[in-house]
Motif scaffolding. Structure first.
Motif, PDB file in Angstrom:
ATOM      1  N   LEU A  64       0.926  -1.246  -0.202  1.00  0.00           N
ATOM      2  CA  LEU A  64       0.176  -0.166  -0.168  1.00  0.00           C
ATOM      3  C   LEU A  64       1.110   1.326  -0.094  1.00  0.00           C
ATOM      4  O   LEU A  64       1.793   1.383   0.933  1.00  0.00           O
ATOM      5  N   PHE A  66       0.853   4.985   1.005  1.00  0.00           N
ATOM      6  CA  PHE A  66       0.041   5.924   1.906  1.00  0.00           C
ATOM      7  C   PHE A  66       0.698   7.488   1.426  1.00  0.00           C
ATOM      8  O   PHE A  66       1.889   7.545   1.254  1.00  0.00           O
ATOM      9  N   HIS A  90      -4.848  11.319   5.519  1.00  0.00           N
ATOM     10  CA  HIS A  90      -3.988  10.374   4.744  1.00  0.00           C
ATOM     11  C   HIS A  90      -4.892   9.797   3.833  1.00  0.00           C
ATOM     12  O   HIS A  90      -6.358   9.803   3.957  1.00  0.00           O
ATOM     13  N   ALA A  92      -4.819   5.845   0.929  1.00  0.00           N
ATOM     14  CA  ALA A  92      -3.888   4.970   0.484  1.00  0.00           C
ATOM     15  C   ALA A  92      -4.434   4.616  -0.874  1.00  0.00           C
ATOM     16  O   ALA A  92      -5.263   4.490  -1.175  1.00  0.00           O
TER      17      ALA A  92
END
Length: 122
Positions: A64, A66, A90, A92
């Motif tokens: 992932l 981010f 955030h 992702a």
């Protein structure tokens, strides 16, 4: 008989919740923390968001990427854990098909009673 409040959960007995075509999850929740199995297909983008919960993301398979508020870009791969403090913006993106565990404390109350229009936030 288990002690007061003690509960055994089996992942294979928990229904898989399809949040979007690209993201599904299984949730186990206590009073103060929540453990979530998340299945994310490559290319899935979890939109920019923040929540009151501290979040730990442990990638078991896949990767992932981010984007953390302030511009930091962090790629989390198999065997790595990312800690996101409470209130930090955030987003992702799944770089590969990904299987990960999220721990939230306190729990994400909006996930304990899902709404039809709930965003796919991780």
């Amino acid at each position: 008989m288990a002690g007061k409040g003690v509960a055994l959960h089996r992942w294979d007995e928990i229904a898989l919740e399809k949040v979007t075509e690209m993201l599904s999850r299984k949730v186990v929740s206590g009073d103060r923390e929540m453990l979530v199995q998340v299945y994310i297909k490559r290319g899935c983008l979890v939109p920019r968001h923040a929540h009151d919960s501290e979040q730990m993301t442990y990638v078991l398979q896949g990767a992932l990427k981010f984007l953390i508020d302030g511009g930091d870009e962090i790629t989390v791969r198999e065997g790595e854990v990312l800690l996101i403090p409470s209130g930090v913006m955030h987003q992702a993106e799944a770089l590969e098909d990904t299987f990960e565990l999220d721990v939230f404390s306190p729990i994400r109350h909006e996930w304990t009673a899902p709404a039809d229009d709930e965003p796919a936030a991780s």
